[in-house]
Write a protein that holds these residues in place. Structure first.
Motif, PDB file in Angstrom:
ATOM      1  N   VAL A   1       0.832  -1.204   0.000  1.00 24.48           N
ATOM      2  CA  VAL A   1       0.000   0.000   0.000  1.00 24.48           C
ATOM      3  C   VAL A   1       0.867   1.255   0.000  1.00 24.48           C
ATOM      4  CG1 VAL A   1      -1.636   1.356   1.377  1.00 24.48           C
ATOM      5  CG2 VAL A   1      -1.948  -1.124   1.122  1.00 24.48           C
ATOM      6  N   PHE A   2       1.921   1.251   0.790  1.00 23.88           N
ATOM      7  CA  PHE A   2       2.720   2.470   0.960  1.00 23.88           C
ATOM      8  C   PHE A   2       3.534   2.820  -0.294  1.00 23.88           C
ATOM      9  CE2 PHE A   2       2.463   0.635   5.393  1.00 23.88           C
ATOM     10  CZ  PHE A   2       1.388   1.433   5.759  1.00 23.88           C
ATOM     11  N   PRO A   3       4.263   1.878  -0.908  1.00 25.45           N
ATOM     12  CA  PRO A   3       4.944   2.232  -2.157  1.00 25.45           C
ATOM     13  C   PRO A   3       3.984   2.634  -3.267  1.00 25.45           C
ATOM     14  CG  PRO A   3       5.862   0.210  -1.250  1.00 25.45           C
ATOM     15  CD  PRO A   3       4.642   0.527  -0.448  1.00 25.45           C
ATOM     16  N   ALA A   4       2.809   2.009  -3.320  1.00 28.40           N
ATOM     17  CA  ALA A   4       1.852   2.363  -4.369  1.00 28.40           C
ATOM     18  C   ALA A   4       1.438   3.825  -4.254  1.00 28.40           C
ATOM     19  CB  ALA A   4       0.627   1.448  -4.289  1.00 28.40           C
ATOM     20  N   ILE A   5       1.066   4.253  -3.051  1.00 27.69           N
ATOM     21  CA  ILE A   5       0.678   5.652  -2.863  1.00 27.69           C
ATOM     22  C   ILE A   5       1.887   6.576  -3.035  1.00 27.69           C
ATOM     23  CG2 ILE A   5      -0.307   7.316  -1.252  1.00 27.69           C
ATOM     24  CD1 ILE A   5      -2.307   5.316  -2.306  1.00 27.69           C
ATOM     25  N   THR A   6       3.064   6.106  -2.612  1.00 28.47           N
ATOM     26  CA  THR A   6       4.278   6.912  -2.779  1.00 28.47           C
ATOM     27  C   THR A   6       4.576   7.161  -4.249  1.00 28.47           C
ATOM     28  OG1 THR A   6       5.207   6.045  -0.723  1.00 28.47           O
ATOM     29  CG2 THR A   6       6.744   7.016  -2.280  1.00 28.47           C
ATOM     30  N   ILE A   7       4.424   6.130  -5.079  1.00 25.59           N
ATOM     31  CA  ILE A   7       4.642   6.284  -6.518  1.00 25.59           C
ATOM     32  C   ILE A   7       3.716   7.356  -7.081  1.00 25.59           C
ATOM     33  CG2 ILE A   7       4.343   5.143  -8.760  1.00 25.59           C
ATOM     34  CD1 ILE A   7       5.248   2.534  -7.369  1.00 25.59           C
TER      35      ILE A   7
ATOM     36  N   THR B   1      -3.793   6.609  -5.989  1.00 25.93           N
ATOM     37  CA  THR B   1      -3.461   7.943  -5.488  1.00 25.93           C
ATOM     38  C   THR B   1      -4.504   8.968  -5.916  1.00 25.93           C
ATOM     39  OG1 THR B   1      -1.116   7.374  -5.644  1.00 25.93           O
ATOM     40  CG2 THR B   1      -1.667   9.705  -5.412  1.00 25.93           C
ATOM     41  N   ALA B   2      -4.935   8.901  -7.181  1.00 24.46           N
ATOM     42  CA  ALA B   2      -5.937   9.839  -7.670  1.00 24.46           C
ATOM     43  C   ALA B   2      -7.238   9.699  -6.882  1.00 24.46           C
ATOM     44  CB  ALA B   2      -6.195   9.598  -9.159  1.00 24.46           C
ATOM     45  N   LEU B   3      -7.646   8.474  -6.586  1.00 24.47           N
ATOM     46  CA  LEU B   3      -8.866   8.263  -5.808  1.00 24.47           C
ATOM     47  C   LEU B   3      -8.708   8.797  -4.392  1.00 24.47           C
ATOM     48  CD1 LEU B   3      -9.651   4.696  -7.127  1.00 24.47           C
ATOM     49  CD2 LEU B   3     -11.210   6.646  -7.300  1.00 24.47           C
ATOM     50  N   PHE B   4      -7.523   8.646  -3.825  1.00 25.62           N
ATOM     51  CA  PHE B   4      -7.249   9.169  -2.487  1.00 25.62           C
ATOM     52  C   PHE B   4      -7.337  10.694  -2.488  1.00 25.62           C
ATOM     53  CE2 PHE B   4      -3.746   9.936   0.831  1.00 25.62           C
ATOM     54  CZ  PHE B   4      -4.663   9.933   1.871  1.00 25.62           C
ATOM     55  N   VAL B   5      -6.753  11.328  -3.497  1.00 23.51           N
ATOM     56  CA  VAL B   5      -6.793  12.788  -3.612  1.00 23.51           C
ATOM     57  C   VAL B   5      -8.226  13.267  -3.829  1.00 23.51           C
ATOM     58  CG1 VAL B   5      -6.067  14.746  -5.034  1.00 23.51           C
ATOM     59  CG2 VAL B   5      -4.411  12.962  -4.439  1.00 23.51           C
ATOM     60  N   VAL B   6      -8.946  12.604  -4.725  1.00 22.64           N
ATOM     61  CA  VAL B   6     -10.329  12.983  -5.020  1.00 22.64           C
ATOM     62  C   VAL B   6     -11.210  12.837  -3.782  1.00 22.64           C
ATOM     63  CG1 VAL B   6     -12.390  12.224  -6.277  1.00 22.64           C
ATOM     64  CG2 VAL B   6     -10.242  12.561  -7.504  1.00 22.64           C
ATOM     65  N   ALA B   7     -11.057  11.729  -3.061  1.00 24.67           N
ATOM     66  CA  ALA B   7     -11.854  11.516  -1.858  1.00 24.67           C
ATOM     67  C   ALA B   7     -11.553  12.575  -0.809  1.00 24.67           C
ATOM     68  CB  ALA B   7     -11.589  10.120  -1.296  1.00 24.67           C
ATOM     69  N   SER B   8     -10.283  12.962  -0.688  1.00 22.60           N
ATOM     70  CA  SER B   8      -9.909  14.016   0.268  1.00 22.60           C
ATOM     71  C   SER B   8     -10.591  15.326  -0.079  1.00 22.60           C
ATOM     72  CB  SER B   8      -8.388  14.186   0.275  1.00 22.60           C
ATOM     73  OG  SER B   8      -7.734  12.973   0.588  1.00 22.60           O
ATOM     74  N   ALA B   9     -10.594  15.665  -1.370  1.00 23.54           N
ATOM     75  CA  ALA B   9     -11.239  16.902  -1.804  1.00 23.54           C
ATOM     76  C   ALA B   9     -12.751  16.832  -1.627  1.00 23.54           C
ATOM     77  CB  ALA B   9     -10.891  17.178  -3.269  1.00 23.54           C
ATOM     78  N   ALA B  10     -13.344  15.701  -1.992  1.00 19.26           N
ATOM     79  CA  ALA B  10     -14.800  15.558  -1.863  1.00 19.26           C
ATOM     80  C   ALA B  10     -15.223  15.662  -0.402  1.00 19.26           C
ATOM     81  CB  ALA B  10     -15.231  14.211  -2.449  1.00 19.26           C
ATOM     82  N   TRP B  11     -14.420  15.100   0.493  1.00 15.57           N
ATOM     83  CA  TRP B  11     -14.723  15.178   1.924  1.00 15.57           C
ATOM     84  C   TRP B  11     -14.715  16.629   2.400  1.00 15.57           C
ATOM     85  CZ3 TRP B  11     -16.887  13.087   5.890  1.00 15.57           C
ATOM     86  CH2 TRP B  11     -16.509  13.424   7.193  1.00 15.57           C
ATOM     87  N   GLN B  12     -13.737  17.396   1.932  1.00 15.83           N
ATOM     88  CA  GLN B  12     -13.669  18.808   2.316  1.00 15.83           C
ATOM     89  C   GLN B  12     -14.877  19.582   1.792  1.00 15.83           C
ATOM     90  OE1 GLN B  12     -11.482  20.023   4.406  1.00 15.83           O
ATOM     91  NE2 GLN B  12     -10.269  18.143   4.527  1.00 15.83           N
ATOM     92  N   LEU B  13     -15.273  19.298   0.559  1.00 16.37           N
ATOM     93  CA  LEU B  13     -16.427  19.995  -0.012  1.00 16.37           C
ATOM     94  C   LEU B  13     -17.709  19.633   0.727  1.00 16.37           C
ATOM     95  CD1 LEU B  13     -15.537  19.636  -3.802  1.00 16.37           C
ATOM     96  CD2 LEU B  13     -15.612  21.771  -2.491  1.00 16.37           C
ATOM     97  N   LEU B  14     -17.848  18.381   1.127  1.00 18.22           N
ATOM     98  CA  LEU B  14     -19.030  17.980   1.894  1.00 18.22           C
ATOM     99  C   LEU B  14     -19.077  18.679   3.240  1.00 18.22           C
ATOM    100  CD1 LEU B  14     -19.146  14.144   1.126  1.00 18.22           C
ATOM    101  CD2 LEU B  14     -20.855  15.846   0.456  1.00 18.22           C
TER     102      LEU B  14
END
Length: 476
Positions: free
Chosen positions: A22-28, A194-207
């Motif tokens: 999980v960690f190298p995948a997100i790091t990449i 990573t893109a899904l993680f970034v998108v979810a972070s942004a969507a959470w902030q907007l909610l």
């Protein structure tokens, strides 16, 4: 060694590598994302990109650190739990892992300090170079690891001497038949996660009502990447599947829960089933006629090999990989749905306000990581009963520990990993909950979490890149 001890040893390796991957995948993904953000800031001087850089570099440093720590355990396990594998195949896997350290890890380590702490010590161009070098290092690391793992699936370029694998042709070892497909599939998977993680972070902030330029930019950039890569991943996956059918047909038969061919009848696609290994049949099955042949053979008549064509001791666990494969594919379809829905909402100018979509995007946050794990389980369980496919069986690769010894170490790993990496992920989620701040690039050190008001103004404006660009705008 008992069957239970072997199973526990496999579970232990699977448990530790599931945390590590999980960690190298997100790091990449984050390393490349940071390079894009800094490039856009240099190009546009828009401090939104710099604010996002300073926010995401904190999470990158956390994932990078947890990846290094969890990766050290993997190397030790080859000696402690898989001595047979190290003894037989160490002459191939050892150098490949050493090449990863000498090329990728040294490159990342050499530039990581500049990337994290060099904003006020080097110029913008040199700092950008450091970020790019770290991103390249993560990709080189993935290349060596995937070369080693792919060789274990499609081994070539070696000879057997006294029961040991001796390298003969390193070009063939590295560029083995499954390597390019696995590498591209994994890197795209890392970018999607990573893109899904970034998108979810942004969507959470907007909610939560936190709507600013940085949050919108996060959501928009991540969704464009998913729209590009999710359909591409389907095509790469299809090519990977055809390659697997050629070199590991038993794995494909197990993934499809296809037990036997019936005369000249085309192979159906089994959508849902429960493969019963003992009875060599599916207890129930929902099938689409011919579609299996169409997908896997690109033909309306050609059949694929069936599980009963292989000796029972040479078959992978069909029950496990049938379902892990479908979890991966199902999540991939949801990613495409997310991307298509976002495109429609862009057109309707409702992307940042549509709450059902934002909730969907938030729930999809872990989907990329789960898909990677499901795909990894499919790949590795599907290779069984071999460690080096067709050359070295798993039962011959394991260290002959007792059941009690393996159970004890497995229990310790579970407790320690859940404690250490659990706290790490809580810390990550805490940062995500805080979200990016406007003017974050002015808040002192790049990886500080909550700078005080005094720290925010500790740097002289003329020495900080964000302050420079702001001052230039005010001057003009």
């Amino acid at each position: 060694m008992s069957d239970l001890a072997l199973t526990l040893a496999r579970i232990q390796f699977g448990f530790t590598i599931s945390f590590h991957i999980v960690f190298p995948a997100i790091t990449i993904g984050l390393a490349s994302y940071l390079a894009v953000l800094e490039a856009r800031w240099l190009q546009t001087k828009n401090t939104v990109y710099l604010d996002l850089y300073h926010f995401w570099v904190k999470l990158f440093s956390l994932f990078f650190g947890m990846g290094v720590v969890s990766g050290l355990v993997m190397a030790y396990q080859f000696g402690t739990n898989w001595a047979g594998f190290s003894n037989v195949a160490g002459s191939v896997t050892g150098p490949l892992l050493a090449y990863e350290v000498m090329t990728a890890f040294f490159l990342e380590a050499g530039f990581l300090g500049v990337m994290l702490f060099g904003w006020n010590k080097v110029g913008p161009s040199l700092h950008f170079t450091a970020t790019v070098m770290v991103a390249i290092g993560t990709l080189i690391s993935a290349t060596w690891i995937l070369a080693s793992n792919s060789w274990m699936h499609t081994p070539q370029g070696f000879s057997l001497v006294d029961g040991k694998i001796i390298p003969v042709d390193w070009f063939k070892i590295i560029f083995n038949p499954s390597f390019p497909y696995r590498l591209v599939h994994m890197v795209i998977g890392a970018y999607l996660a990573t893109a899904l993680f970034v998108v979810a972070s942004a969507a959470w902030q907007l909610l939560r009502g936190k709507d600013n330029a940085g949050v919108r930019k996060m959501l928009s950039m991540g969704l464009w990447l998913i729209l590009l890569l999710a359909p591409l991943q389907v095509m790469v996956g299809d090519m990977h599947g055809l390659n697997t059918l050629k070199y590991q047909p038993a794995k494909i038969a197990a993934i499809e829960a296809h037990w036997e061919n019936k005369g000249e009848e085309a192979t159906p696609l089994v959508l849902l089933a429960w493969p019963d290994i003992a009875q060599e049949k599916n207890l129930f099955s929902l099938e689409i006629p011919v579609l299996g042949s169409l997908i896997l053979r690109h033909s309306l008549t050609a059949q694929i090999p069936a599980l009963k064509e292989f000796a029972p001791q040479d078959r992978p666990n069909a029950t496990i990989i049938f379902w892990t494969f479908r979890i991966m594919v199902g999540l991939g379809m949801l990613m495409i749905l997310l991307a298509v829905a976002s495109t429609w909402l862009r057109y309707k100018k409702q992307l940042y306000q549509h709450k059902p979509f934002l909730r969907f995007a938030t729930l999809m946050g872990p989907a990329g990581v789960i898909a990677i794990l499901a795909g990894w389980f499919t790949t590795e369980v599907g290779r069984q009963p071999w460690v080096v496919y067709g050359v070295l069986r798993t039962v011959d690769a394991v260290t002959p520990h007792t059941t009690g010894e393996v159970a004890l170490t497995l229990g310790l790993f579970v407790v320690i990993y859940l404690a250490v990496f659990g706290m790490g992920m809580v810390y990550v989620l805490r940062l995500v909950n805080i979200g990016p701040k406007s003017g974050e690039a002015l808040h002192g050190d790049a990886i500080s979490i909550a700078p005080t008001e005094g720290q925010a103004f500790a740097l002289a404006p003329e020495f900080h890149p964000a302050a420079k660009s702001t001052s230039n705008k005010e001057d003009h």
